[in-house]
Scaffold this motif. Structure first.
Motif, PDB file in Angstrom:
ATOM      1  N   PRO A 176       0.828  -1.223   0.000  1.00  0.00           N
ATOM      2  CA  PRO A 176       0.000   0.000   0.000  1.00  0.00           C
ATOM      3  C   PRO A 176       0.855   1.263   0.000  1.00  0.00           C
TER       4      PRO A 176
ATOM      5  N   LEU B  77      -5.505  -7.802   4.956  1.00  0.00           N
ATOM      6  CA  LEU B  77      -5.369  -6.495   4.306  1.00  0.00           C
ATOM      7  C   LEU B  77      -5.021  -6.642   2.823  1.00  0.00           C
TER       8      LEU B  77
ATOM      9  N   ILE C  11      -5.383   2.016   3.927  1.00  0.00           N
ATOM     10  CA  ILE C  11      -6.212   0.967   4.577  1.00  0.00           C
ATOM     11  C   ILE C  11      -6.087   1.118   6.104  1.00  0.00           C
TER      12      ILE C  11
ATOM     13  N   HIS D 210     -10.229   4.259   6.187  1.00  0.00           N
ATOM     14  CA  HIS D 210     -10.588   3.549   4.956  1.00  0.00           C
ATOM     15  C   HIS D 210     -12.086   3.285   4.940  1.00  0.00           C
TER      16      HIS D 210
END
Lengths: 83, 225, 804, 453
Positions: free
Chosen positions: B71, B207, D224, D229
């Motif tokens: 990410p 995730l 995230i 998020h």
């Protein structure tokens, strides 16, 4: 006022054209930057779709804004002496 | 193409922090000093955390997990952090503008920032690793410079890179042999075998970051607190 | 970040010029010739060395580029650490390049603490003159040497020098010497050298406060051995039980951590013995055939003696033990059952300096558990540390002055009276020097120890130092002790000098490590061992003849010849080669690897160590060398020594008093610890317990920022000094996590940061051992020496805590 | 020769004509704030971001909060004036320019915050040379520059007729006004071009404004991290932006009304209508906040709850409950009945809301960063004088720009007021008729319906 324009008027007219030119340069610079970003993303095999997607919205938007600005500018300046 | 990964056995890890100090010595990570440390700015690429829970305590050494879908890379505005073809998430110190977006995006808080000018040229440093200037983000690189040196040696001897020839400093020094390192894509390697062990689990599996540091723990029944 | 007005204006003015400057510099990057040299690839060497940050003796590989150190890693060949290292090892980089290191010899200018630099020749001349003058006047015995090294040739060199010079006073002041537990083993088993423990093979390990993974004598070696704790398919799990007031890393990794009141380990051991005996779980066959004093017996003079069994069953009921130690009865029973069922089991009683008031009997009680579970002479049990076949040096040549000097009794009274059975009693030094008993000290050599910071009796030592007219310190730093010295001859850092290490506490195999200087000396320092040899030469006479070598390297070269001639063991090498040799040696073949000794010596210098993996003295015959050839609960050796002392000093011998007095009768010789009365809280309700962190090197590591920044994992602390308070106690005292608190003991008080930590008993305050300047635990711990062994008791202090 | 119609609107020229002592005093005060900001930023530039209170897990703090806050305030202008202009709400006439000026001035400050927050400002060009469009930061850059350009033109176009008036009747700054008036002589053709352009821009500005704050929220919601998020962030930030925008507008109106004595033009009815709009936004903001936290609470994810409790009962409870009080409790109490003291009540409510919205941005950014997923030790982020200085400098700079604008250009659009007088009344009447069923005749108004002024 349609005699030969006084130096003051000529200077004002020059400034106005300069402003219009600046706006044009500013918007084309931004558009070129966006195109450059797309090319970089494409060259690096990065997710080019995201950049293209955004630019599909951004570039026309800037161009229309430029259009509105220049049309007003053109209309006012040209329209001035043909009252 | 190799896919470098690491397996850390939490049942063996004794929380002694040898990996932390080896990493600091190998990568010239600065000691930020008393004042800066109390302000919470310790830079520690490999950091040993303690997971407290009712039934027991567990030490968790956390390097950068070198995610396959990181990410932190998506959000960097200047391509200063990227995932190289071998799976190592690298950091370009010369291009980073210090916006710290990748620090906010990383779910494992594995990125550290040079708030001030912590590190200068000093004797006793490892010349293979560049010293980072102020204002840039730095992170664990799986001792990437060791890979390059091992690959040069292999190329000079006109042979492939032997398994175990490239090992990061933390895996090399762990006194309880809790850290195994190798090529995950090589099915027979020890790392791949351990990664398939029933005790294996990944941190933050849900995730979708697909981390390449896999943890082994007998009592994984105890999920995070 | 002070921003002055002038600075600001200059800055604003400068920004205009800055752009041009940057512009200019970028275009014109001129490259000087000298840059090319700097970029030429440096000459890289990998020199084996030995880590001196703790007594572990792990092998290092020092990577140097053009003579400058660039990195450290574990020596993969070295049997102690197999290429692994602990966090402290990396502090060496910062120790070597510490800017505060002394650049050269310093001599006192004016009153103590002020120095001026001096040349080496002049400094050595000063020392030689003083030593020669004292020796001439027959005062050789008034010279004392306080050493911090208890093994290796540096220690032998100092001992030879002291003996040849004529002073009995070579006192080794080191808390973590394995010599203390060895005394209990010698009295019960008759073995001279310290014991080793086969941790890798044991199925149940019961550790009484032994910091296997963070302290003791080799965290890396222990971690390598018990890391396989989890067990594999073919080898069942090893069960680690750790008994310690503070839940350290070992406590966390143990299958069972048993919190205990500090100082009551012996009583718990006897409680476990009680459970073992009462439930008949002890190894009946071993106890009947190979022990003495277990049952009641009558000695040849017809006197009945109570056996260990009845004593334990009668006086150490589980309830009394539980109240005294704070360990629930159920836990004691479970420990006993684990110990009995999971074979082979081993019990380790090596807490470090001292267990508590009656330290000898505590260690004997703990060691007796090994006998009860029959782990002597069994794989995975207790091992005897083999002897290193180093070539013996010729006996010291004692001339007239030396004989006269050695005739005098030792200054610290070791080997006589109260300290009859002990070789070093540093604790007794201060009041003996101050009192001038039996004679005043005219010169003191400080080598490898910083007593004014790291010893509980540091204030007394400070006063004692004031009395001594001439102090020479070999410390490479200006620390508390060396700053009080008259002359400082700074030693090399250990990566700059020849160094050897004869590791004693391992899993039985013998190992001799050799370190060549890795980096060229940074400053004008000299190796202390070379200085000793130089002093001996300049003193001449018997001293010069006893120490004939020019440099310390020659000493090592002479000593290591024994390894070459020993006809067993070999220089460490790659793993496949090792396994091949092991197979050969198991069938009795041993082929010498080298033709000449010089070849052996060069290989030893290249690879770092020599070891002999086979021939582990595990057999019972080797382990039980007492007079009766058995494991003696009732230590006849101790009784014989006590009678000897009484013959010499009459009924009220000091030794008997130290052991606990005549009224204890037979219990004097049995591994029995009197149960202390439950002292009421009084002014200092809480108990102080100190423990060692895995990141704290010997000497405290005050100059190693990496280690100071991340000292511990169980509490969040950086660079600061803290005390751990149990959450219940903290709420009672109104202390929150991170507050500043005062910790006060009868001796003094220090201001530390409070950390709430549940891994302890509510009434115990834990403080990690800090070294160096600033408030440290020695400001609290009183000068309360163990009556019998003279060493300071570190966990009997009572404290109180309140907000700062 | 004073034109009779100008005489009536003399009050609008007053700020430009004379500069009283108050003007210079405000300049000095603002100068001090800006100097503090400059010194703060110079120190940070010299020593690095370490002089601020930022630390390892909390890598973002005051500067990013300011960034979101100022971009939020920028929604006051073009969005509101565009909506009012399109809906032909006659009461918009004195308000529109004031709002547009807020937008244009505050956008510079908002975008500046990102540059202040950079660790290596000397490498700003990297964004141009090696930009990566996949990063939400670059989406921000694009949409903010679009919004800046659009709102500048949207401010400038209605200004042209006023500048022409100033050019003809005011002695000062003749050259500036001559250039900026673009040769405006008020001919019907020019009027037509201008009105058409303003109409187009009014339509275009609304989606751009909405996109700006959605994209600002994407900086957080694209990661995230717990409590970031979530899909509500887009609308939540846009609603919050409009909410804080209106509040800022009301505060600005009240200040200008008092300083330049424009009570005649900015009447309580304006404040009452904006007050009702503010009330609606308060409820909308509360609804969105409630939805966000209820979703998090009900889902009960471990990381979410860590952040949740750190806001509700943990170290961030003062800022969180302060925000709820300032954004919901006080405004509800004040804005419900606006019959009397409308101005006082709305201004008080607006001041609270502006402060509350700053806290809301702080509550979004810092708690999530302070509670990382893995068991790191607790840390507490405290700003240092550098961050306070930079914030003060930003506010000072914004107000300075605003004051200078008021000094050079009429803050209330003169020609729109005049158009309102001449054309507005009749046009509204005809338009009302078109709403009623066909053929109805206007009856004389009954006296007793009292119209609130």
């Amino acid at each position: 006022m349609n005699g030969r324009p006084s130096p003051f008027d000529r200077a004002v007219r020059a400034c106005q054209w300069a402003i219009a030119g600046l706006t044009l340069v500013f918007i084309t610079a931004i558009v070129l930057w966006i195109v450059h970003l797309i090319r970089t993303a494409w060259r690096l095999g990065d997710v080019a779709s995201a950049s293209i997607g955004i630019s599909l919205v951004a570039i026309p938007l800037f161009l229309t804004l430029l259009g509105v600005g220049l049309s007003v500018f053109w209309g006012l300046l040209r329209g001035g002496d043909r009252r | 193409m190799a896919l470098w990964g690491m397996v850390i056995d939490l049942d063996r890890c004794t929380g002694c922090q040898a990996c932390v100090m080896a990493c600091k010595a190998e990568n010239n990570v600065p000691a930020v000093g008393a004042k800066e440390a109390t302000r919470g700015r310790i830079i520690s690429w490999m950091q040993v955390l303690t997971e407290e829970s009712e039934e027991r305590t567990r030490f968790l050494p956390r390097p950068c997990l070198q995610c396959d879908d990181p990410p932190c890379i998506k959000v960097c505005p200047v391509y200063a952090t990227y995932r190289n073809p071998e799976g190592i998430v690298a950091q370009i110190y010369a291009r980073c503008i210090g916006c710290r977006f990748c620090m906010a995006a990383c779910p494992y808080t594995a990125k550290y920032f040079n708030w001030l000018r912590y590190q200068r040229e000093a004797p006793g440093q490892n010349p293979d690793v560049s010293v980072r200037p102020k204002g840039v983000v730095e992170k664990c690189t799986f001792c990437h410079h060791r890979l390059q040196k091992a690959r040069e040696r292999a190329r000079a001897e006109r042979r492939d890179l032997a398994p175990g020839e490239y090992v990061p400093a933390c895996a090399e020094t762990c006194p309880s042999r809790a850290i195994a390192f190798g090529d995950l894509s090589d099915h027979g390697s020890e790392v791949a075998r351990l990664a398939r062990s029933p005790r294996a689990f990944r941190l933050g599996e849900e995730l979708g970051t697909k981390p390449k540091v896999i943890y082994l723990s007998e009592t994984e029944a105890h999920r995070r607190a | 970040m002070r921003v002055t007005r002038r600075g600001f204006i200059q800055a604003v003015g400068a920004t205009a010029g800055a752009a041009a400057l940057v512009r200019g510099r970028l275009t014109r990057a001129e490259v000087g010739v000298q840059d090319f040299e700097r970029w030429a690839t440096p000459e890289e060497t990998a020199v084996p060395s030995i880590c001196q940050q703790c007594p572990g003796g792990c092998g290092l590989i020092a990577r140097t580029l053009d003579g400058q150190l660039a990195g450290l890693s574990g020596n993969p060949f070295h049997p102690v650490n197999r290429g692994a290292l602990c966090p402290k090892a990396y502090g060496a980089l910062q120790l070597l390049y510490d800017p505060d290191r002394l650049k050269g010899p310093m001599v006192r200018a004016g009153d103590r603490g002020r120095f001026r630099s001096i040349g080496w020749d002049e400094a050595l001349r000063l020392v030689t003159e003083r030593l020669a003058e004292l020796r001439g006047k027959g005062l050789a015995h008034t010279v004392a040497v306080l050493g911090g090294q208890y093994r290796g040739y540096r220690d032998t060199l100092w001992r030879r020098f002291a003996e040849a010079y004529g002073t009995p006073n070579y006192v080794r002041a080191r808390c973590l010497a394995p010599e203390h537990p060895a005394l209990a083993h010698r009295l019960m088993q008759g073995v001279a050298s310290p014991l080793g423990y086969d941790l890798a093979e044991a199925r149940c390990i019961l550790s009484f406060g032994v910091g296997l993974l963070e302290a003791w004598l080799g965290p890396v070696h222990a971690a390598l051995a018990i890391a396989g704790l989890g067990g594999t398919r073919e080898r069942p799990r090893t069960h680690l039980i750790h008994i310690d007031p503070h839940r350290s890393n070992t406590g966390v990794k143990a299958d069972r951590w048993v919190p205990i009141v500090p100082g009551t380990d012996g009583i718990l051991a006897l409680g476990i013995a009680n459970a073992l005996i009462r439930e008949g779980l002890y190894d009946r066959e071993f106890v009947e055939q190979h022990t003495f004093g277990f049952d009641d017996w009558t000695d040849p003079r017809g006197q009945r003696h109570e056996g260990f069994r009845d004593l334990v069953l009668s006086e150490y009921g589980l309830l009394t033990v539980s109240t005294a130690t704070g360990v629930p009865v159920k836990t004691i029973l479970e420990i006993a059952r684990d110990l009995a069922t999971l074979k082979p089991a081993v019990v380790i009683g090596e807490r470090g300096p001292a267990y508590g008031p009656d330290d000898l009997h505590t260690r004997m009680a703990i060691h007796s558990l090994n006998a009860l579970v029959g782990s002597l002479g069994v794989r995975g049990g207790v091992l005897l540390q083999g002897e290193l076949p180093l070539s013996p040096f010729p006996p010291v040549h004692l001339d007239e002055a030396a004989k006269r000097g050695l005739g005098h009794p030792r200054i610290d009274g070791a080997g006589r009276g109260q300290y009859f059975l002990v070789s070093d009693a540093p604790q007794a030094l201060p009041e003996r020097i101050l009192g001038g008993k039996p004679y005043p000290v005219n010169a003191l050599f400080l080598f490898g120890t910083n007593l004014l910071a790291s010893h509980p009796a540091k204030e007394a030592f400070a006063q004692a130092f004031e009395q001594i007219p001439f102090i020479v310190s070999f410390s490479p730093f200006l620390d508390e002790s060396s700053s009080r010295a008259d002359l400082i001859l700074p030693d090399h850092a250990y990566l700059e000098r020849w160094q050897d290490d004869q590791v004693t506490h391992l899993a039985g195999f013998t190992c001799f490590s050799l370190a060549r200087p890795a980096a060229a000396p940074l400053h004008q320092t000299r190796d202390a061992a070379d200085l000793v040899l130089q002093l001996a030469k300049s003193l001449g006479g018997g001293v010069a003849r006893s120490l004939p070598w020019e440099t310390f390297e020659k000493v090592l070269h002479a000593g290591a010849r024994g390894l070459y001639d020993a006809g067993r063991g070999h220089v460490v090498s790659t793993a496949p080669e090792e396994s091949l040799r092991k197979v050969l040696e198991r069938q009795g073949y041993w082929a010498p690897e080298f033709e000449s000794y010089d070849e052996f010596w060069n290989a030893l210098g290249e690879r770092g160590a020599w070891w002999d993996p086979t021939g582990l003295p595990v057999s019972r015959k080797a382990l039980l060398r007492t007079a009766s050839g058995k494991f003696e609960f009732y230590s006849t050796a101790l009784r014989q020594r006590v009678e000897e002392a009484e013959k010499r000093e009459g009924a009220r011998a000091a030794l008997v008093g130290a052991l606990g007095g005549r009224d204890r009768g037979d219990q004097l010789y049995l591994p029995v610890v009197p149960v202390p009365a439950r002292a009421e809280a009084g002014a200092f309700p809480l108990r102080l317990n100190t423990y060692r962190l895995v990141t704290r090197p010997i000497g405290g590591g005050g100059n190693q920022p990496w280690l100071l920044e991340q000292p511990a994992v169980h509490v969040h602390a950086a660079w600061e000094r803290w005390a751990e308070v149990h959450p219940h106690t903290a709420t009672k005292l109104g202390i929150k996590d991170g507050d500043w608190i005062w910790v006060e003991s009868p001796k003094g008080r220090i201001r530390l940061r409070a950390k709430l930590f549940a891994g302890t008993l509510p009434e115990v305050i834990n403080i990690p051992l800090f070294g160096g300047g600033g408030p440290n635990q020695n400001d609290l711990i009183g000068n309360e020496p163990d009556a019998f062994r003279g060493f300071g008791l570190l966990n009997t202090t009572r404290v109180k805590v309140y907000r700062a | 020769m004073p034109d009779p119609s100008l005489q009536r609107d003399a009050a609008l020229f007053a700020p430009i004509a004379q500069t009283g002592r108050g003007f210079y005093f405000t300049l000095v005060v603002l100068g001090i704030a800006i100097l503090w900001g400059a010194v703060a930023y110079w120190t940070q530039f010299e020593y690095g971001l370490g002089v601020t209170g930022l630390q390892q897990p909390v890598s973002w703090g005051f500067y990013v909060t300011n960034f979101v806050f100022f971009i939020g305030i920028s929604h006051a202008g073009t969005l509101i004036s565009a909506i009012l202009r399109l809906s032909k709400a006659e009461w918009r006439r004195p308000i529109t320019r004031m709002a547009e000026v807020i937008t244009v001035m505050v956008l510079f400050i908002g975008a500046g915050q990102i540059l202040v927050d950079l660790g290596r400002p000397d490498r700003m060009m990297n964004i141009i040379l090696y930009g990566r469009y996949q990063s939400p930061l670059l989406w921000d850059a694009t949409s903010i520059s679009a919004y800046l350009f659009a709102s500048t033109i949207y401010l400038y176009l209605p200004l042209i007729p006023d500048i022409a008036i100033l050019r003809d009747h005011l002695g000062k700054h003749r050259f500036l006004y001559a250039v900026l008036a673009m040769g405006w002589t008020g001919t019907p053709r020019q009027q037509k071009i201008l009105n058409r352009a303003i109409a187009i821009l009014a339509i275009m500005v609304i989606p751009i404004a909405v996109s700006v704050h959605t994209v600002v929220s994407f900086v957080f919601s694209m990661t995230i991290q717990p409590a970031w998020h979530s899909s509500i962030f887009g609308p939540y930030f846009v609603a919050g932006a409009i909410f804080s925008g209106i509040a800022a507008l009301i505060v600005a109106m009240a200040v200008i009304r008092r300083i330049h004595r424009l009570q005649a033009y900015l009447k309580p009815i304006h404040f009452r209508y904006l007050g009702y709009l503010l009330l609606v936004m308060t409820l909308l903001w509360f609804y969105l906040t409630f939805a966000e936290y209820l979703t998090g609470y009900y889902g009960n994810g471990p990381e979410e709850m860590k952040v949740f409790w750190s806001k509700f009962t943990g170290p961030f409870w003062p800022t969180f409950w302060g925000m709820v009080a300032l954004n919901f409790v006080i405004p509800m109490a004040l804005l419900v009945r606006l019959q009397h003291h409308a101005v006082g009540k709305t201004v008080a409510a607006s001041a609270c809301i502006v402060a509350g919205m700053w806290l809301e941005r702080f509550n979004i950014i810092v708690p999530t960063l302070s509670n990382p997923r893995l068991p790191f030790p607790e840390t507490m982020y405290w700003p240092t004088w550098v961050e306070w200085g930079e914030t003060a400098g930003s506010f000072g700079l914004f107000i300075l720009f605003y004051v200078l604008f008021v000094k050079f250009f009429p803050i209330i659009s003169i020609w729109e007021i005049r158009e309102g007088r001449e054309v507005g009344l009749k046009e509204v009447e005809e338009r009302l008729l078109t709403y009623l069923p066909d053929g109805t005749e206007p009856e004389p108004a009954r006296r007793h319906t009292k119209v609130p002024t």
